[in-house]
Motif scaffolding. Structure first.
Motif, PDB file in Angstrom:
ATOM      1  N   GLY A   1       0.786  -1.235   0.000  1.00 50.39           N
ATOM      2  CA  GLY A   1       0.000   0.000   0.000  1.00 50.39           C
ATOM      3  C   GLY A   1       0.810   1.272   0.000  1.00 50.39           C
ATOM      4  O   GLY A   1       0.265   2.360  -0.187  1.00 50.39           O
ATOM      5  N   ASP A   2       2.104   1.171   0.182  1.00 55.05           N
ATOM      6  CA  ASP A   2       3.009   2.324   0.136  1.00 55.05           C
ATOM      7  C   ASP A   2       4.423   1.765   0.189  1.00 55.05           C
ATOM      8  O   ASP A   2       4.623   0.571   0.420  1.00 55.05           O
ATOM      9  N   PHE A   3       5.402   2.636  -0.013  1.00 53.60           N
ATOM     10  CA  PHE A   3       6.779   2.191   0.143  1.00 53.60           C
ATOM     11  C   PHE A   3       6.984   1.708   1.575  1.00 53.60           C
ATOM     12  O   PHE A   3       6.544   2.377   2.523  1.00 53.60           O
ATOM     13  N   THR A   4       7.645   0.578   1.732  1.00 58.81           N
ATOM     14  CA  THR A   4       7.939   0.072   3.072  1.00 58.81           C
ATOM     15  C   THR A   4       9.127   0.816   3.679  1.00 58.81           C
ATOM     16  O   THR A   4       9.286   0.823   4.892  1.00 58.81           O
ATOM     17  N   ALA A   5       9.932   1.415   2.834  1.00 61.90           N
ATOM     18  CA  ALA A   5      11.005   2.307   3.265  1.00 61.90           C
ATOM     19  C   ALA A   5      11.086   3.421   2.230  1.00 61.90           C
ATOM     20  O   ALA A   5      11.165   3.151   1.033  1.00 61.90           O
ATOM     21  N   LYS A   6      11.031   4.659   2.691  1.00 64.02           N
ATOM     22  CA  LYS A   6      11.087   5.811   1.792  1.00 64.02           C
ATOM     23  C   LYS A   6      12.462   6.447   1.887  1.00 64.02           C
ATOM     24  O   LYS A   6      12.948   6.737   2.978  1.00 64.02           O
ATOM     25  N   VAL A   7      13.069   6.670   0.726  1.00 71.37           N
ATOM     26  CA  VAL A   7      14.379   7.300   0.659  1.00 71.37           C
ATOM     27  C   VAL A   7      14.181   8.732   0.178  1.00 71.37           C
ATOM     28  O   VAL A   7      13.499   8.972  -0.820  1.00 71.37           O
ATOM     29  N   VAL A   8      14.773   9.678   0.898  1.00 70.22           N
ATOM     30  CA  VAL A   8      14.671  11.094   0.552  1.00 70.22           C
ATOM     31  C   VAL A   8      15.986  11.508  -0.103  1.00 70.22           C
ATOM     32  O   VAL A   8      17.044  11.437   0.530  1.00 70.22           O
ATOM     33  N   PHE A   9      15.908  11.883  -1.374  1.00 67.90           N
ATOM     34  CA  PHE A   9      17.079  12.317  -2.136  1.00 67.90           C
ATOM     35  C   PHE A   9      17.046  13.820  -2.314  1.00 67.90           C
ATOM     36  O   PHE A   9      15.984  14.409  -2.524  1.00 67.90           O
ATOM     37  N   ARG A  10      18.222  14.432  -2.266  1.00 70.72           N
ATOM     38  CA  ARG A  10      18.358  15.853  -2.584  1.00 70.72           C
ATOM     39  C   ARG A  10      19.665  16.066  -3.333  1.00 70.72           C
ATOM     40  O   ARG A  10      20.664  15.393  -3.064  1.00 70.72           O
ATOM     41  N   CYS A  11      19.649  17.043  -4.218  1.00 72.86           N
ATOM     42  CA  CYS A  11      20.850  17.462  -4.922  1.00 72.86           C
ATOM     43  C   CYS A  11      21.388  18.698  -4.212  1.00 72.86           C
ATOM     44  O   CYS A  11      20.631  19.642  -3.962  1.00 72.86           O
ATOM     45  N   CYS A  12      22.658  18.687  -3.897  1.00 77.07           N
ATOM     46  CA  CYS A  12      23.254  19.836  -3.214  1.00 77.07           C
ATOM     47  C   CYS A  12      23.381  20.999  -4.184  1.00 77.07           C
ATOM     48  O   CYS A  12      24.015  20.873  -5.235  1.00 77.07           O
ATOM     49  N   PRO A  13      22.774  22.154  -3.861  1.00 70.64           N
ATOM     50  CA  PRO A  13      22.879  23.308  -4.751  1.00 70.64           C
ATOM     51  C   PRO A  13      24.293  23.887  -4.811  1.00 70.64           C
ATOM     52  O   PRO A  13      24.643  24.564  -5.771  1.00 70.64           O
ATOM     53  N   SER A  14      25.125  23.581  -3.818  1.00 66.91           N
ATOM     54  CA  SER A  14      26.483  24.127  -3.789  1.00 66.91           C
ATOM     55  C   SER A  14      27.467  23.308  -4.620  1.00 66.91           C
ATOM     56  O   SER A  14      28.233  23.856  -5.407  1.00 66.91           O
ATOM     57  N   CYS A  15      27.436  21.978  -4.444  1.00 69.74           N
ATOM     58  CA  CYS A  15      28.444  21.147  -5.116  1.00 69.74           C
ATOM     59  C   CYS A  15      27.859  20.181  -6.153  1.00 69.74           C
ATOM     60  O   CYS A  15      28.598  19.543  -6.887  1.00 69.74           O
ATOM     61  N   GLY A  16      26.533  20.068  -6.200  1.00 69.27           N
ATOM     62  CA  GLY A  16      25.897  19.198  -7.185  1.00 69.27           C
ATOM     63  C   GLY A  16      25.853  17.727  -6.816  1.00 69.27           C
ATOM     64  O   GLY A  16      25.388  16.904  -7.603  1.00 69.27           O
ATOM     65  N   GLU A  17      26.306  17.359  -5.637  1.00 72.90           N
ATOM     66  CA  GLU A  17      26.337  15.955  -5.206  1.00 72.90           C
ATOM     67  C   GLU A  17      24.928  15.440  -4.926  1.00 72.90           C
ATOM     68  O   GLU A  17      24.090  16.150  -4.370  1.00 72.90           O
TER      69      GLU A  17
END
Length: 169
Positions: free
Chosen positions: A126-142
């Motif tokens: 019914g939903d992700f059993t584990a949710k991963v939060v991704f972000r791109c760093c605005p300073s270095c692009g990582e």
């Protein structure tokens, strides 16, 4: 509702060299059951790589396959890992996550996964059993995985944005 498309954001060399062996386009619950049965219990002890194509189709491959290869280099509606289990009623999704460092999909891609599984008649949590939060760093692009609510870049210690911020189609 218009589903968000996720473009590949991983390293170009992985995209250019990626090969998926044993990929499977899921066309029915029966064919999925046959494919899973052939894989054997050793392969099913770990999650499989999955993508949901722009057409809403589910693709599966062994875990160490690259999502971008499974998607043929194209954008996807969702990507991650999926684990199946079998009980008296048949095969069902036991665990599912949006863990894909190549596409870095936001957890809001769940509806695409749900719709794909529902259309195939495959039971799921019914939903992700584990949710991963991704972000791109605005300073270095990582590319970063946010852990424990810490929105700090693992490479340069800059603050990460609160909202998903990868370029997407």
């Amino acid at each position: 509702m218009h589903a968000r498309r996720f473009s590949y954001v991983g390293p170009a060399e992985i995209r250019d060299e990626a090969v998926t062996v044993g990929a499977f386009a899921v066309r029915s619950a029966t064919l999925l059951a046959d494919w899973l049965a052939v894989r054997g219990s050793a392969d099913l002890g770990e999650p499989l790589t999955f993508v949901v194509t722009l057409d809403g189709d589910l693709g599966l491959a062994p875990r160490r396959s690259e999502h971008v290869a499974l998607a043929g280099g194209r954008d996807v509606l969702a990507a991650g890992e999926m684990m199946f289990a079998r009980d008296a009623s048949g095969w069902h999704v036991l665990e599912v996550t949006n863990q894909s460092t190549g596409y870095c999909p936001d957890p809001d891609c769940w509806p695409a996964v749900r719709e794909s599984l529902d259309r195939l008649g495959i039971a799921h949590p019914g939903d992700f059993t584990a949710k991963v939060v991704f972000r791109c760093c605005p300073s270095c692009g990582e590319r970063n995985i946010v852990r424990d609510g810490d929105f700090t870049c693992a490479l340069c210690d800059s603050e990460l944005p609160a909202r998903w911020n990868f370029t997407s189609a």
